[in-house]
Scaffold this motif. Structure first.
Motif, PDB file in Angstrom:
ATOM      1  N   GLU A 267       0.875  -1.169   0.000  1.00 37.76           N
ATOM      2  CA  GLU A 267       0.000   0.000   0.000  1.00 37.76           C
ATOM      3  C   GLU A 267       0.919   1.227   0.000  1.00 37.76           C
ATOM      4  O   GLU A 267       1.778   1.345   0.883  1.00 37.76           O
ATOM      5  CB  GLU A 267      -0.876  -0.029   1.260  1.00 37.76           C
ATOM      6  CG  GLU A 267      -1.906   1.067   1.300  1.00 37.76           C
ATOM      7  CD  GLU A 267      -2.643   1.123   2.656  1.00 37.76           C
ATOM      8  OE1 GLU A 267      -3.541   1.946   2.789  1.00 37.76           O
ATOM      9  OE2 GLU A 267      -2.271   0.354   3.564  1.00 37.76           O
TER      10      GLU A 267
ATOM     11  N   VAL B 113       1.275   5.265   0.225  1.00 44.65           N
ATOM     12  CA  VAL B 113       0.532   6.452   0.673  1.00 44.65           C
ATOM     13  C   VAL B 113       1.440   7.673   0.572  1.00 44.65           C
ATOM     14  O   VAL B 113       2.567   7.664   1.071  1.00 44.65           O
ATOM     15  CB  VAL B 113       0.077   6.293   2.157  1.00 44.65           C
ATOM     16  CG1 VAL B 113      -0.729   7.517   2.599  1.00 44.65           C
ATOM     17  CG2 VAL B 113      -0.714   5.016   2.350  1.00 44.65           C
TER      18      VAL B 113
ATOM     19  N   GLN C  54      -2.489   6.289  -2.806  1.00 44.15           N
ATOM     20  CA  GLN C  54      -3.395   7.085  -1.977  1.00 44.15           C
ATOM     21  C   GLN C  54      -2.698   8.362  -1.529  1.00 44.15           C
ATOM     22  O   GLN C  54      -1.471   8.414  -1.469  1.00 44.15           O
ATOM     23  CB  GLN C  54      -3.783   6.296  -0.743  1.00 44.15           C
ATOM     24  CG  GLN C  54      -4.475   5.000  -1.067  1.00 44.15           C
ATOM     25  CD  GLN C  54      -4.737   4.234   0.201  1.00 44.15           C
ATOM     26  OE1 GLN C  54      -5.462   4.701   1.065  1.00 44.15           O
ATOM     27  NE2 GLN C  54      -4.129   3.073   0.322  1.00 44.15           N
TER      28      GLN C  54
ATOM     29  N   MET D 275     -10.581   2.704  -3.137  1.00 45.18           N
ATOM     30  CA  MET D 275      -9.667   3.580  -2.377  1.00 45.18           C
ATOM     31  C   MET D 275     -10.042   3.594  -0.891  1.00 45.18           C
ATOM     32  O   MET D 275     -11.195   3.381  -0.528  1.00 45.18           O
ATOM     33  CB  MET D 275      -9.738   4.995  -2.937  1.00 45.18           C
ATOM     34  CG  MET D 275      -8.830   5.196  -4.131  1.00 45.18           C
ATOM     35  SD  MET D 275      -7.127   5.450  -3.663  1.00 45.18           S
ATOM     36  CE  MET D 275      -6.321   5.148  -5.226  1.00 45.18           C
ATOM     37  N   SER D 276      -9.055   3.877  -0.062  1.00 45.00           N
ATOM     38  CA  SER D 276      -9.278   3.737   1.379  1.00 45.00           C
ATOM     39  C   SER D 276      -9.849   5.014   1.983  1.00 45.00           C
ATOM     40  O   SER D 276     -10.056   6.002   1.309  1.00 45.00           O
ATOM     41  CB  SER D 276      -7.961   3.409   2.050  1.00 45.00           C
ATOM     42  OG  SER D 276      -7.305   4.610   2.328  1.00 45.00           O
TER      43      SER D 276
ATOM     44  N   ALA E 137      -9.257  11.010  -1.587  1.00 41.19           N
ATOM     45  CA  ALA E 137      -9.586   9.798  -2.351  1.00 41.19           C
ATOM     46  C   ALA E 137     -10.668  10.110  -3.385  1.00 41.19           C
ATOM     47  O   ALA E 137     -10.602   9.632  -4.527  1.00 41.19           O
ATOM     48  CB  ALA E 137     -10.066   8.706  -1.388  1.00 41.19           C
TER      49      ALA E 137
END
Ligand code: FAD
Lengths: 484, 51
Positions: free
Chosen positions: A204, A206, A247, B1-2, B9
């Motif tokens: 993941e 970020v 993200q 998406m988180s 997001a």
């Protein structure tokens, strides 16, 4: 005979030294003071940090270049400036402390006729508890930091290959950081190597940033034309994040780092914790730890420098609120208003304010990207300052040369993956760096000089710049033909 | 998406997604060679306007 002393041998200091030596006759002295024995092409540290380039490829020893050029090199840290002389000196002088092997700590006074402060940034990891290689996060700001980061990445990739799922956090480690472009580059290079290793699905990624919007880059974002439409760096950058599945956390100020956890506050005042397995977070910058004294020995540091330690120059530091900012606030000659033989170049000059709109959270936390002073402006400022000094040494009463960031453009090529055929980069040009809303009321910048493009060509450009700037910095034949 | 930053997001999800054709163009050596030349001209223009 005149003596020019340059503090710092980074992009600005080294550019200044080479140009000064080329333009001044041998009767004049050019002296460089810098603590590191090696020169570092910092932009390529990104590739070192993902294990795509060995650190030796971004470093070379300064002493042989300076010897060849007739530049005196002191491997030392400048600690004090005495612009009025004093303590037995009739002349202005600086105090330096040696960092050379075998002479560590030895102090020396070097007199000067002209001084350029090109000491760049002090990496202020201490601003956020637990930030940096001495804490719990990684960095790519220096070649050794980048090499250590590559080592950690290798271990993380091995864990991913073994089937673990990991979170990678890349970005800015404080609300007032600059260099978001570098964090952006590291994010996408990381994505690229994880894909190459076939482990991206277990990672993941970020991007944690102090920018209020993606694509801000500390310059308030860009507007440019693409296929007949005006678009923004915000939309363009967001598209890249969507494509790569990265993200983002926006408007973030890291308050503390603990082992494996980033604590941060966002512009709306909310407080969060983000667990991580691997974090590369850039530090905010300060000026070098230099003190200044008058002839009587009184501390005048707060007159010569701003509170962050950057040298005050011919800028308007009283512009006040964002609404009052103007292109005229920005410096043109980079001369100290107190001493006309003292200049700053590169990151060492105190900017009048940010470029991007600053924001404060309801808790009173300033979340404001500092203005980037990238390679091209740093080199151009250094050259303009040298031309002014050369004119003065030659006795001409000519006006100082100008290099305002409100008239200067910049080319920023942000690597998004290193590979000759499968690489990519976001190539941006902007003109000017600091928007001039009076001259360009629609977008703040000249649409003809402002652009953005993603593709393999950008990677080739980034690689070309790597080769050209190392060639230039080594002062190989005809180096001066390569522009800053 | 988180849900790490729902607002961010949402913005990322709303951004245009390049088509496979666009992605191919971005890696096509012949096309990118032309873009490399164009990029050089752009840089020369910015450098020229700055000096
Ligand atoms: C990871 C990363 C990636 C980047 N990528 C890009 C990019 O792609 N393109 C781009 O244009 N810019 C990029 N930048 C920004 C670029 O590196 C800077 O704009 C540039 O280095 C600024 O030049 P400078 O001379 O002001 O500072 P520096 O290059 O940092 O040089 C400062 C010099 O001063 C010396 N010094 C420090 N303290 C003292 C002291 N007390 N006495 C004497 N000497 C001292 C240092 O040792 C060094 O030699 C990047 C920055 C980072 C951190």
């Amino acid at each position: 005979m005149a003596r020019l002393v340059i503090l710092g041998a980074g992009v600005a200091g080294h550019t200044a030294a080479l140009h000064a030596r080329r333009r001044l006759g041998k009767a004049h002295e050019v002296i460089v003071v810098a603590p590191n024995a090696q020169w570092n092409w910092i932009p390529s540290n990104i590739w070192v940090g993902v294990g795509k380039m060995p650190a030796e490829k971004v470093l070379f020893p300064l002493a042989p270049v300076y010897r060849r050029q007739g530049i005196e090199f002191h491997q030392a840290l400048a600690t004090e400036i005495h612009p009025e002389g004093g303590d037995g000196h009739d002349h202005s002088y600086v105090v330096v402390r040696s960092t050379a092997k075998g002479a560590e700590g030895r102090e020396e006074a070097i007199e000067y006729d002209f001084l350029i402060n090109a000491t760049g940034p002090k990496l202020n990891f201490a601003a956020t508890k637990g930030l940096g290689p001495d804490g719990y996060t990684l960095s790519v700001c220096t070649a050794p930091h980048a090499a250590a980061t590559a080592g950690e990445l290798k271990k993380a990739i091995a864990r991913l290959k073994a089937g673990e799922h990991l979170r990678f956090v890349v970005g800015t480690g404080h609300g007032t950081c600059t260099c978001e472009g570098a964090a952006f580059e590291y994010t996408f290079n990381l994505d690229h190597v994880l894909r190459e290793a076939g482990v991206r699905d277990r990672a993941e990624v970020v991007y944690l940033t102090n920018e209020a919007q993606l694509g801000d880059f500390g310059v308030g974002g860009l507007t440019f034309t693409q296929q007949g439409f005006q678009t923004t760096s915000k939309l363009w950058t967001e598209s890249l994040y969507r494509e790569r599945g990265i993200q983002a956390i926006l408007g973030a100020h890291c308050t503390q780092i603990e082992p494996g956890v980033v604590h941060y506050e966002q512009i709306d005042g909310s407080l969060h914790e983000l667990p991580f397995d691997f974090a590369m977070l850039l530090p905010p910058f300060r000026g070098a730890d230099l003190k200044a004294y008058d002839k009587a020995g009184a501390d005048i540091s707060d007159q010569l420098f701003n509170p962050a330690g950057f040298l005050k120059v011919d800028a308007n530091y009283a512009a006040g609120a964002y609404e009052n900012w103007s292109a005229d606030d920005w410096p043109k000659t980079y001369q100290s208003p107190l001493y006309d033989n003292v200049f700053a170049a590169g990151i060492a000059f105190a900017p009048p304010h940010q470029i991007s709109q600053p924001r404060t959270s309801p808790n009173g936390t300033l979340i404001a990207p500092a203005p980037p002073r990238t390679g091209m402006p740093s080199g151009m400022i250094a050259k303009a300052v040298v031309l002014t000094i050369v004119d003065r040494i030659r006795g001409g009463g000519a006006a100082a040369h100008e290099a305002p960031m409100t008239r200067m453009g910049a080319a920023c090529v942000a690597s998004a993956g290193m590979s000759f055929f499968k690489g990519s980069a976001a190539a941006m040009t902007m003109h000017p760096v600091v928007p001039d809303w009076r001259k360009y009321p629609a977008t703040g910048r000249d649409l003809k000089g402002t652009s953005g493009e993603i593709g393999l060509a950008g990677h080739w450009m980034k690689h070309t710049l790597h080769v050209l700037f190392l060639y230039k910095a080594k002062a190989h034949p005809l180096w001066w033909l390569i522009p800053e | 998406m988180s849900d790490l930053d729902p607002q961010a997001a949402k913005q990322i999800q709303a951004a245009p997604l390049p088509t496979p054709g666009t992605l191919k163009h971005r890696r096509n050596v012949a096309y990118q060679f032309v873009r490399f030349a164009a990029l050089n001209l752009k840089m020369i223009r910015v450098i020229g306007a700055s000096h």
